[in-house]
Design a protein around this motif. Sequence first.
Motif, PDB file in Angstrom:
ATOM      1  N   GLU A 199       0.925  -1.203  -0.183  1.00 34.25           N
ATOM      2  CA  GLU A 199       0.033   0.119  -0.045  1.00 34.25           C
ATOM      3  C   GLU A 199       0.667   1.243  -0.058  1.00 34.25           C
ATOM      4  N   LEU A 200       2.081   1.172   0.760  1.00 31.79           N
ATOM      5  CA  LEU A 200       2.799   2.357   0.816  1.00 31.79           C
ATOM      6  C   LEU A 200       3.330   2.602  -0.510  1.00 31.79           C
ATOM      7  N   LYS A 201       3.943   1.362  -1.073  1.00 33.16           N
ATOM      8  CA  LYS A 201       4.615   1.761  -2.551  1.00 33.16           C
ATOM      9  C   LYS A 201       3.689   2.133  -3.456  1.00 33.16           C
ATOM     10  N   ALA A 202       2.239   1.747  -3.334  1.00 37.57           N
ATOM     11  CA  ALA A 202       1.322   2.288  -4.288  1.00 37.57           C
ATOM     12  C   ALA A 202       0.931   3.767  -4.111  1.00 37.57           C
ATOM     13  N   ARG A 203       0.901   4.185  -2.851  1.00 34.44           N
ATOM     14  CA  ARG A 203       0.770   5.738  -2.501  1.00 34.44           C
ATOM     15  C   ARG A 203       1.978   6.522  -3.012  1.00 34.44           C
ATOM     16  N   ARG A 204       3.401   5.729  -2.820  1.00 33.41           N
ATOM     17  CA  ARG A 204       4.435   6.809  -3.137  1.00 33.41           C
ATOM     18  C   ARG A 204       4.305   6.773  -4.729  1.00 33.41           C
ATOM     19  N   ALA A 205       3.770   6.038  -5.443  1.00 28.99           N
ATOM     20  CA  ALA A 205       3.720   6.086  -6.832  1.00 28.99           C
ATOM     21  C   ALA A 205       2.875   7.077  -7.282  1.00 28.99           C
ATOM     22  N   LEU A 206       2.053   7.751  -6.585  1.00 31.45           N
ATOM     23  CA  LEU A 206       0.977   8.620  -7.039  1.00 31.45           C
ATOM     24  C   LEU A 206       1.692  10.053  -7.399  1.00 31.45           C
ATOM     25  N   PRO A 207       1.176  10.878  -7.986  1.00 33.35           N
ATOM     26  CA  PRO A 207       1.632  12.036  -8.317  1.00 33.35           C
ATOM     27  C   PRO A 207       1.352  13.184  -6.941  1.00 33.35           C
ATOM     28  N   ALA A 208       2.127  14.282  -6.827  1.00 33.93           N
ATOM     29  CA  ALA A 208       2.064  15.236  -5.647  1.00 33.93           C
ATOM     30  C   ALA A 208       0.689  15.731  -5.655  1.00 33.93           C
ATOM     31  N   LEU A 209       0.236  15.792  -4.458  1.00 32.33           N
ATOM     32  CA  LEU A 209      -1.245  16.149  -4.196  1.00 32.33           C
ATOM     33  C   LEU A 209      -1.023  17.945  -4.399  1.00 32.33           C
ATOM     34  N   GLU A 210      -0.220  18.579  -3.933  1.00 29.19           N
ATOM     35  CA  GLU A 210       0.082  19.946  -4.033  1.00 29.19           C
ATOM     36  C   GLU A 210       1.420  20.224  -4.619  1.00 29.19           C
ATOM     37  N   PHE A 211       1.348  21.108  -5.687  1.00 26.34           N
ATOM     38  CA  PHE A 211       2.945  21.454  -6.059  1.00 26.34           C
ATOM     39  C   PHE A 211       2.613  23.160  -6.481  1.00 26.34           C
ATOM     40  N   GLU A 212       3.520  23.708  -5.933  1.00 27.57           N
ATOM     41  CA  GLU A 212       3.708  25.271  -6.058  1.00 27.57           C
ATOM     42  C   GLU A 212       5.157  25.689  -6.439  1.00 27.57           C
ATOM     43  N   GLU A 213       5.522  26.298  -7.572  1.00 27.91           N
ATOM     44  CA  GLU A 213       6.583  26.889  -7.607  1.00 27.91           C
ATOM     45  C   GLU A 213       6.660  28.041  -8.558  1.00 27.91           C
TER      46      GLU A 213
END
Length: 127
Positions: A23-37
């Motif tokens: 489950e942790l590996k699957a969550r780590r493969a997800l894209p970022a929830l928030e991204f600001e630059e």
Amino acid sequence: MKMLIVLSAMVAAVACAPTALEELKARRALPALEFEEVRDEFGQYALRYVTAEGTVVSERGHLVPAEKEGDYVLIVEGEVSFISDDGELYVTKFTAGLDGTHVEGNHLPVAPEPIVVEPIAEVAVPQ
């Protein structure tokens, strides 16, 4: 016989259930929830992102005048926090600039205090 069927069904259910690591590996493969630059034409920047497993990264780079007239140095400051597999929250803060790189965190080893050695008294040598 019933017990054997029930036991077999339970073993099959446990074998098919996803493990916490999967489950942790699957969550780590997800894209970022928030991204600001944000960046400017001089190379200064600020960024922040939050991942699905709870990692938060924030970083900022800004220019400061260097010792040499007309030169500038990019100072970088930031923080990374995440929840490890053992359930603990780890926070690492860092800076890099004119006075070198400094990193501090609640999980990093701490250097021992230096030992102060008293100087040996000078002994007069007969001539």
